[in-house]
Write a protein that holds these residues in place. Sequence first.
Motif, PDB file in Angstrom:
ATOM      1  N   ARG A 176      38.207  39.320  33.716  1.00  0.00           N
ATOM      2  CA  ARG A 176      39.298  40.291  33.674  1.00  0.00           C
ATOM      3  C   ARG A 176      38.809  41.653  33.189  1.00  0.00           C
ATOM      4  N   VAL A 177      37.851  41.642  32.284  1.00  0.00           N
ATOM      5  CA  VAL A 177      37.247  42.912  31.864  1.00  0.00           C
ATOM      6  C   VAL A 177      36.583  43.579  33.059  1.00  0.00           C
ATOM      7  N   ALA A 178      35.880  42.770  33.851  1.00  0.00           N
ATOM      8  CA  ALA A 178      35.212  43.303  35.033  1.00  0.00           C
ATOM      9  C   ALA A 178      36.223  43.880  36.020  1.00  0.00           C
ATOM     10  N   ILE A 179      37.331  43.182  36.188  1.00  0.00           N
ATOM     11  CA  ILE A 179      38.380  43.667  37.092  1.00  0.00           C
ATOM     12  C   ILE A 179      38.933  44.995  36.593  1.00  0.00           C
ATOM     13  N   LEU A 180      39.209  45.072  35.304  1.00  0.00           N
ATOM     14  CA  LEU A 180      39.750  46.308  34.741  1.00  0.00           C
ATOM     15  C   LEU A 180      38.762  47.450  34.911  1.00  0.00           C
ATOM     16  N   HIS A 181      37.503  47.143  34.640  1.00  0.00           N
ATOM     17  CA  HIS A 181      36.467  48.161  34.783  1.00  0.00           C
ATOM     18  C   HIS A 181      36.399  48.649  36.217  1.00  0.00           C
ATOM     19  N   PHE A 182      36.476  47.705  37.129  1.00  0.00           N
ATOM     20  CA  PHE A 182      36.446  48.018  38.559  1.00  0.00           C
ATOM     21  C   PHE A 182      37.628  48.921  38.939  1.00  0.00           C
ATOM     22  N   LEU A 183      38.804  48.542  38.490  1.00  0.00           N
ATOM     23  CA  LEU A 183      40.014  49.301  38.807  1.00  0.00           C
ATOM     24  C   LEU A 183      40.018  50.670  38.139  1.00  0.00           C
TER      25      LEU A 183
ATOM     26  N   ARG B 230      38.351  53.561  40.276  1.00  0.00           N
ATOM     27  CA  ARG B 230      38.587  53.597  41.709  1.00  0.00           C
ATOM     28  C   ARG B 230      40.024  54.021  42.006  1.00  0.00           C
ATOM     29  N   ASN B 231      40.235  54.602  43.149  1.00  0.00           N
ATOM     30  CA  ASN B 231      41.590  54.902  43.571  1.00  0.00           C
ATOM     31  C   ASN B 231      42.089  53.799  44.490  1.00  0.00           C
ATOM     32  N   GLU B 232      41.295  53.543  45.482  1.00  0.00           N
ATOM     33  CA  GLU B 232      41.628  52.472  46.402  1.00  0.00           C
ATOM     34  C   GLU B 232      41.207  51.158  45.786  1.00  0.00           C
ATOM     35  N   CYS B 233      42.092  50.193  45.782  1.00  0.00           N
ATOM     36  CA  CYS B 233      41.746  48.933  45.149  1.00  0.00           C
ATOM     37  C   CYS B 233      42.630  47.817  45.677  1.00  0.00           C
ATOM     38  N   PHE B 234      42.262  47.324  46.848  1.00  0.00           N
ATOM     39  CA  PHE B 234      42.990  46.208  47.423  1.00  0.00           C
ATOM     40  C   PHE B 234      42.481  44.900  46.841  1.00  0.00           C
ATOM     41  N   PHE B 235      43.278  43.898  46.959  1.00  0.00           N
ATOM     42  CA  PHE B 235      42.881  42.585  46.483  1.00  0.00           C
ATOM     43  C   PHE B 235      41.522  42.187  47.061  1.00  0.00           C
ATOM     44  N   GLY B 236      41.378  42.394  48.348  1.00  0.00           N
ATOM     45  CA  GLY B 236      40.141  42.009  49.019  1.00  0.00           C
ATOM     46  C   GLY B 236      38.914  42.687  48.438  1.00  0.00           C
ATOM     47  N   ASP B 237      39.069  43.963  48.082  1.00  0.00           N
ATOM     48  CA  ASP B 237      37.946  44.696  47.495  1.00  0.00           C
ATOM     49  C   ASP B 237      37.499  44.047  46.200  1.00  0.00           C
ATOM     50  N   ILE B 238      38.477  43.609  45.450  1.00  0.00           N
ATOM     51  CA  ILE B 238      38.179  42.997  44.156  1.00  0.00           C
ATOM     52  C   ILE B 238      37.562  41.619  44.349  1.00  0.00           C
ATOM     53  N   HIS B 239      38.196  40.846  45.196  1.00  0.00           N
ATOM     54  CA  HIS B 239      37.720  39.490  45.438  1.00  0.00           C
ATOM     55  C   HIS B 239      36.306  39.496  46.018  1.00  0.00           C
ATOM     56  N   GLU B 240      36.061  40.429  46.904  1.00  0.00           N
ATOM     57  CA  GLU B 240      34.772  40.519  47.598  1.00  0.00           C
ATOM     58  C   GLU B 240      33.617  40.652  46.621  1.00  0.00           C
TER      59      GLU B 240
ATOM     60  N   VAL C 163      34.181  34.442  42.200  1.00  0.00           N
ATOM     61  CA  VAL C 163      35.199  33.414  41.936  1.00  0.00           C
ATOM     62  C   VAL C 163      36.120  33.268  43.134  1.00  0.00           C
ATOM     63  N   ALA C 164      36.755  32.121  43.223  1.00  0.00           N
ATOM     64  CA  ALA C 164      37.653  31.845  44.342  1.00  0.00           C
ATOM     65  C   ALA C 164      38.842  32.798  44.337  1.00  0.00           C
ATOM     66  N   LYS C 165      39.399  33.029  45.493  1.00  0.00           N
ATOM     67  CA  LYS C 165      40.486  33.999  45.583  1.00  0.00           C
ATOM     68  C   LYS C 165      41.707  33.566  44.785  1.00  0.00           C
ATOM     69  N   ALA C 166      41.928  32.267  44.720  1.00  0.00           N
ATOM     70  CA  ALA C 166      43.063  31.783  43.927  1.00  0.00           C
ATOM     71  C   ALA C 166      42.886  32.177  42.460  1.00  0.00           C
ATOM     72  N   THR C 167      41.645  32.121  42.028  1.00  0.00           N
ATOM     73  CA  THR C 167      41.352  32.462  40.638  1.00  0.00           C
ATOM     74  C   THR C 167      41.496  33.963  40.401  1.00  0.00           C
ATOM     75  N   VAL C 168      41.014  34.745  41.339  1.00  0.00           N
ATOM     76  CA  VAL C 168      41.165  36.199  41.224  1.00  0.00           C
ATOM     77  C   VAL C 168      42.638  36.561  41.159  1.00  0.00           C
ATOM     78  N   SER C 169      43.397  35.953  42.039  1.00  0.00           N
ATOM     79  CA  SER C 169      44.837  36.222  42.084  1.00  0.00           C
ATOM     80  C   SER C 169      45.488  35.908  40.738  1.00  0.00           C
ATOM     81  N   GLN C 170      45.036  34.808  40.165  1.00  0.00           N
ATOM     82  CA  GLN C 170      45.586  34.395  38.873  1.00  0.00           C
ATOM     83  C   GLN C 170      45.244  35.400  37.763  1.00  0.00           C
ATOM     84  N   HIS C 171      44.003  35.833  37.743  1.00  0.00           N
ATOM     85  CA  HIS C 171      43.593  36.819  36.738  1.00  0.00           C
ATOM     86  C   HIS C 171      44.372  38.126  36.913  1.00  0.00           C
TER      87      HIS C 171
END
Lengths: 109, 109
Positions: free
Chosen positions: A25-32, A35-45, A49-57
């Motif tokens: 989640r720290v990595a996700i926050l750092h990523f976001l 960035r301006n553009e930030c779709f789910f796919g960009d993050i998951h890519e 971790v599995a997409k279900a897990t990313v979605s959960q985080h």
Amino acid sequence: MAKLEITPEQERLARFAKAMGHPTRVAILHFLAQRNECFFGDIHEVLPVAKATVSQHLSELKEAGLIQGTIEPPKVKYCINAENWKLARQLFSQMLDDCCPSKKNSCCS
Amino acid sequence: MAKLEITPEQERLARFAKAMGHPTRVAILHFLAQRNECFFGDIHEVLPVAKATVSQHLSELKEAGLIQGTIEPPKVKYCINAENWKLARQLFSQMLDDCCPSKKNSCCS
DNA sequence: AATAATGTTTGTAATTTTGCGAACAACAAA
DNA sequence: TTTGTTGTTCGCAAAATTACAAACATTATT
């Protein structure tokens, strides 16, 4: 006994902290955060971790108020929740700056 | 896939955050942050939880590096770990300040 | 040596978190 | 209508968290 009340601010701080309490989640926050553009796919890519897990985080970060999601069919755009982000900054500063002043006899040696 | 590495700094930040992710622990940190003398009993006396639970929370804060304990028979003195506290401040600032700059087109509106 | 004071550790139970695959929902395009 | 794309939700299992009482360890005191 029990003279200390846990304040709403402390609850809020704990809530933010808990959401930040996982490396992914720290990595996700750092990523976001950079960035301006930030779709789910960009993050998951970008995460191992599995997409279900990313979605959960993402959902936990959202419930804590740190991020927000907008549906842009067929994609979902995520971004930092600026208002709460600011509040988090204030609460963490309040907590972390407000310690160990130049006291003599402090045990924080 | 998985181009994003989770850095040691992100791990550390998550570790700190996780330790701060509980209201009681936030209260303990707040209590410690504004005191020089801080025995276990002082902390326990003020919290509405069993001493075993307080001890456990203290131990988690200690393992995360946010506080430190010193045995002073028959008591135990706790205090903020100043060095790591400073590190935590840096890491949280880095994370929280480094977002939502005055970008145009930012989704952080 | 027996007792008291101070915390930690152990054992236990309930709850929450974490992670994943599979199923599902929503929408666009062929 | 069928197919494909994008994410979420469900169901499950393993592990971690939370909280407490009771037992224990350590050091002072009587």
